[in-house]
Design an enzyme around this catalytic site. Structure first.
Site, PDB file in Angstrom:
ATOM      1  N   ASP A 186      16.146  44.971  41.010  1.00 46.05           N
ATOM      2  CA  ASP A 186      16.846  44.487  42.287  1.00 46.05           C
ATOM      3  C   ASP A 186      18.288  45.282  41.907  1.00 46.05           C
ATOM      4  O   ASP A 186      18.842  45.242  40.824  1.00 46.05           O
ATOM      5  CB  ASP A 186      16.835  43.100  42.229  1.00 46.05           C
ATOM      6  CG  ASP A 186      17.773  42.591  43.469  1.00 46.05           C
ATOM      7  OD1 ASP A 186      17.701  43.192  44.422  1.00 46.05           O
ATOM      8  OD2 ASP A 186      18.709  41.738  43.098  1.00 46.05           O
ATOM      9  N   ASP A 220      21.685  44.267  44.046  1.00 48.00           N
ATOM     10  CA  ASP A 220      22.854  43.221  44.263  1.00 48.00           C
ATOM     11  C   ASP A 220      22.668  42.222  43.169  1.00 48.00           C
ATOM     12  O   ASP A 220      21.680  41.558  43.360  1.00 48.00           O
ATOM     13  CB  ASP A 220      22.733  42.883  45.760  1.00 48.00           C
ATOM     14  CG  ASP A 220      22.931  43.930  46.673  1.00 48.00           C
ATOM     15  OD1 ASP A 220      23.802  44.744  46.548  1.00 48.00           O
ATOM     16  OD2 ASP A 220      22.222  43.894  47.805  1.00 48.00           O
TER      17      ASP A 220
HETATM   18  C1  BG6 Z   1      19.851  42.171  49.116  1.00 47.67           C
HETATM   19  C2  BG6 Z   1      21.196  40.821  48.908  1.00 47.67           C
HETATM   20  O1  BG6 Z   1      20.018  42.822  47.864  1.00 47.67           O
HETATM   21  O2  BG6 Z   1      20.304  42.847  50.158  1.00 47.67           O
HETATM   22  C3  BG6 Z   1      21.155  40.190  50.140  1.00 47.67           C
HETATM   23  O3  BG6 Z   1      20.644  40.100  47.736  1.00 47.67           O
HETATM   24  C4  BG6 Z   1      21.492  41.191  51.254  1.00 47.67           C
HETATM   25  O4  BG6 Z   1      22.068  39.180  50.163  1.00 47.67           O
HETATM   26  C5  BG6 Z   1      20.390  42.111  51.556  1.00 47.67           C
HETATM   27  O5  BG6 Z   1      21.520  40.248  52.432  1.00 47.67           O
HETATM   28  C6  BG6 Z   1      20.680  43.054  52.514  1.00 47.67           C
HETATM   29  O6  BG6 Z   1      21.713  43.847  52.332  1.00 47.67           O
HETATM   30  P1  BG6 Z   1      22.414  44.785  53.133  1.00 47.67           P
HETATM   31  O7  BG6 Z   1      23.272  45.588  52.458  1.00 47.67           O
HETATM   32  O8  BG6 Z   1      21.520  45.702  53.881  1.00 47.67           O
HETATM   33  O9  BG6 Z   1      23.333  44.171  54.319  1.00 47.67           O
HETATM   34 MG    MG Z   2      19.963  40.355  44.102  1.00 48.52          MG
END
Ligand code: BG6
Ligand code: MG
Length: 224
Positions: free
Chosen positions: A10, A12
């Site tokens: 993953d 984030d």
């Molecule tokens: C995930 C995060 O990796 O990505 C979430 O853990 C987030 O919190 C999701 O909502 C979508 O991310 P983005 O960058 O497309 O808004």
């Molecule tokens: Mg994550």
């Protein structure tokens, strides 16, 4: 190597500390909408898509809005988030993450990035870590958000590896559930009290070795 062939990461909260920026941006939106949004509430947003995150946020605030209003709020949140992201440097890669990934690659294992984020290309470029991954599957390539296993199954397919030969590194409850639903071995990154369903948990990629993962990975386990 004990049947382990690929590692799915993953983004984030596992590779880079963007989870804090997602939280700051959602909390700012909640402030403006007039309700309190806590870190505990935020756990439910980890791993899930932007749209689904907004639905959960509005549920926390007891609000029901039109699709048009929701689209505007999602775009606003992403604007706030991107203001933080654009200032990021490779210093924000989480401790040990790069070394850990290179160790896996050096051992002949395949690597993939498996994220719900639609901002992953920008983040990989800013942090200069695209070469770490053989395959990238992000929120632009899948239609179902974690805990659905689609993102992980797509990684396995693109890598040409059976799901049961994959290990997933995840900081989100929804991500661990998705890994389990994909029939993969899961390593929780973070708090064991939150990531109870993971096969094993480590505080961060810097806090676990390839050897520990290989030892814990049990090819005899009856995974799908
Ligand atoms: C995930 C995060 O990796 O990505 C979430 O853990 C987030 O919190 C999701 O909502 C979508 O991310 P983005 O960058 O497309 O808004
Ligand atoms: Mg994550």
């Amino acid at each position: 190597m004990s049947g382990l062939e690929a590692c799915l990461f993953d983004l984030d909260g596992v590779i880079v500390d963007t989870a804090k920026y997602h939280f700051i941006a959602w909390r700012q939106l909640a402030d403006e909408l007039g309700f309190v949004f806590t870190e505990r509430d935020n756990e439910r947003l980890k791993g899930v898509s932007r749209q689904r995150s907004l639905d959960i946020l509005l549920e926390v605030g007891g609000l029901s809005l039109s699709e048009d209003a929701k689209a505007k709020l999602a775009a606003k949140k992403n604007g706030i988030y991107l203001d933080y992201i654009r200032k990021m440097t490779p210093d924000e890669i989480l401790p040990g993450a790069q070394e850990f990934l290179w160790e896996f690659k050096a051992a002949g294992l395949k690597t993939a990035l498996a994220t719900a984020s639609k901002n992953s290309a920008l983040i990989l470029d800013l942090l200069k870590i695209r070469p770490l991954f053989d395959v990238v599957v992000d929120g632009n390539k899948v239609s179902r958000t974690k805990p659905d296993p689609e993102v992980f199954l797509k990684c396995a397919e693109e890598l040409g590896v059976e799901p049961k030969r994959c290990v997933v590194f995840e900081d989100a409850e929804a991500g661990i559930e998705a890994a389990l639903a994909a029939g993969m071995f899961s390593v929780g990154i973070g708090d064991p009290a939150i990531l109870k369903k993971a096969h094993i948990v480590a505080p961060g990629l810097g806090g676990i070795s390839l050897e520990e993962v290989v030892l814990a990975f049990d090819p005899g386990k009856d995974r799908a």
